[in-house]
Scaffold this active site. Structure first.
Site, mmCIF file in Angstrom:
data_model
loop_
_atom_site.group_PDB
_atom_site.id
_atom_site.type_symbol
_atom_site.label_atom_id
_atom_site.label_comp_id
_atom_site.label_asym_id
_atom_site.label_seq_id
_atom_site.Cartn_x
_atom_site.Cartn_y
_atom_site.Cartn_z
ATOM 1 N N CYS A 91 3.204 6.568 9.564
ATOM 2 C CA CYS A 91 2.332 5.611 8.864
ATOM 3 C C CYS A 91 2.711 4.156 9.115
ATOM 4 O O CYS A 91 1.862 3.272 9.022
ATOM 5 C CB CYS A 91 2.360 5.868 7.357
ATOM 6 S SG CYS A 91 2.089 7.570 6.893
ATOM 7 N N HIS A 357 -6.926 4.490 5.591
ATOM 8 C CA HIS A 357 -5.562 4.489 6.122
ATOM 9 C C HIS A 357 -5.533 5.114 7.522
ATOM 10 O O HIS A 357 -5.126 6.259 7.684
ATOM 11 C CB HIS A 357 -4.665 5.264 5.150
ATOM 12 C CG HIS A 357 -3.224 5.335 5.521
ATOM 13 N ND1 HIS A 357 -2.636 4.532 6.473
ATOM 14 C CD2 HIS A 357 -2.224 6.139 5.052
ATOM 15 C CE1 HIS A 357 -1.348 4.837 6.564
ATOM 16 N NE2 HIS A 357 -1.077 5.812 5.723
ATOM 17 N N CYS A 387 5.115 3.365 2.581
ATOM 18 C CA CYS A 387 5.897 4.586 2.690
ATOM 19 C C CYS A 387 5.587 5.258 4.019
ATOM 20 O O CYS A 387 4.592 4.955 4.669
ATOM 21 C CB CYS A 387 5.620 5.525 1.526
ATOM 22 S SG CYS A 387 3.901 6.065 1.382
#
Length: 401
Positions: A91, A357, A387
């Site tokens: 991510c 995202h 995160c």
């Protein structure tokens, strides 16, 4: 001696829904869009002197294989003498790309860099490993869109392989984040993003994607994941994804999306040489590890490490861009850092729950958004953090010039 590093320009594509308007666009083509836009917006730059293109990408199992950064820069029309490398911290890949560019320039190894990220989750393929023996029948087809695949049995035995929503519920349980608070957090994100979009805020940072088809061209110029008309009542009706006693839902989690981002970073010398405008200064980046089962709490140690290094506190920041992987972890992180649930500095134009995202692009998107928001608000410093799957956190700080 470390040198100052500046962000001079930054653009992104719209963020598409899973299977939405950008689903027809290959990841390498999608990554090329903001890179090409930066080149066109800055014709005075001698692009043959670009030292590197760093792009984050998390999946890399399909059309984003074979070093998508290198392919994107060539597709964008940059000289073939310009090198490119793809980074993967899941991510946070896009944020790592910006951080890597920062370090290269700060150390004197580079003067001018493009950094960013891309993800086409809509086009992530199904894959299958090779058989252990001829005519083997034990192969499993894996979906590479998100989460674990080809799991290592030792990893599973030692750390578990909780799915991303399960890690969010673990955080909600451990840090006592209620369903009601998660839904309220999600509603705030949707409403703020809706207002920002209606006011044209995102238009300042978006470059359109032109898709050619049999019936002509389609222009995608707006984020399409937002649901600004949702309500607390509607969110409360959604079923928890991990069972009736859990709290994470599709409504209080980020989306599965497509998008790309690119930024120009330069030394002071390169800013002057190439006629660039320094918009923000990168102050530093830090990363930290946490237990994989509570990966969502990763920003807490990362932020603390960065703030200690910079001799700053949370109070010294005017904008805080926190990636909203899940409302549960977003609230746990802000509370652990002493930030109020309704702090106006946090995601003032909404976050990933509303915007989406696209994994490898999101970290760079946070940096881009922070720079734009600092300019809009007149604030001085921005803190970006997120995160990372398998238990990490990353944080990066910028200062408006």
């Amino acid at each position: 001696m470390s040198r100052e590093v500046y962000i001079c320009d930054a653009v992104r594509t719209p963020i598409g829904r899973f299977g939405g308007s950008l689903a027809a666009v290959r990841a390498d083509d999608l990554a090329a869009v903001p890179v090409k836009a930066l080149v066109e917006r800055n014709p005075q730059v001698d692009w043959s002197q670009l030292d590197e293109v760093y792009l984050g990408c998390a999946n890399q199992a399909g059309e984003d294989n074979r070093n998508v950064a290198r392919m994107a820069l060539l597709l964008a029309g940059l000289p073939d003498s310009v090198p490119g490398v793809t980074l993967n911290r899941l991510c946070a890949s896009g944020m790592d790309a910006v951080g890597t560019a920062f370090r290269a320039i700060a150390s004197g190894e580079a003067e001018l860099v493009i950094a960013g990220g891309v993800e086409s989750m809509s086009r992530a393929p199904y894959v299958m490993g090779k058989a252990d023996s001829a005519f083997g029948r034990g192969q499993k087809i894996e979906d590479t869109t998100i989460g674990w695949r080809f799991i290592n049995p030792l990893m599973k035995a030692q750390y578990g392989v909780d799915a991303m929503p399960e890690t969010a519920d673990n955080v909600a349980d451990d840090y006592k984040v209620s369903r009601a608070d998660q839904d309220a957090f999600a509603l705030r994100s949707q409403q703020l993003a809706g207002r920002a979009q209606a006011a044209g805020y995102f238009a300042e940072e978006i470059v359109p994607v032109v898709i050619k088809g049999k019936k002509g061209e389609t222009v995608v110029d707006a984020d399409e994941h937002l649901r600004p008309d949702t309500t607390l009542e509607a969110l409360a009706k959604l079923k928890p994804v991990n069972g009736p006693d859990k709290t994470v839902t599709a409504g209080n989690a980020s989306g599965v999306n497509d998008g790309s981002v690119a930024l120009i970073l330069a030394s002071a010398e390169a800013v002057k040489k190439h006629g660039l405008k320094a918009r923000a200064k990168v102050l530093g980046m830090a990363s930290a590890g946490v237990a994989p089962r509570v990966m969502g709490i990763g920003p807490v140690p990362a932020v603390r490490k960065l703030l200690e290094r910079l001799n700053l506190s949370v109070a010294d920041f005017d904008v805080i861009e926190l990636n909203e992987a899940f409302a549960a972890q977003g609230l746990a992180v802000t509370r652990e850092l002493g930030i109020a649930d309704d702090d106006a500095r946090v995601n003032p134009n909404g976050g990933a729950i509303a915007l989406g995202h696209p994994l490898g692009a999101s970290g760079a998107r946070l940096v881009l958004t922070a720079v734009h928001q600092l300019e809009k608000s007149g604030g001085q410093r921005g803190l970006c953090t997120m995160c990372v799957g398998v238990g990490q956190g990353v944080a990066l700080a910028v200062e408006r010039v």
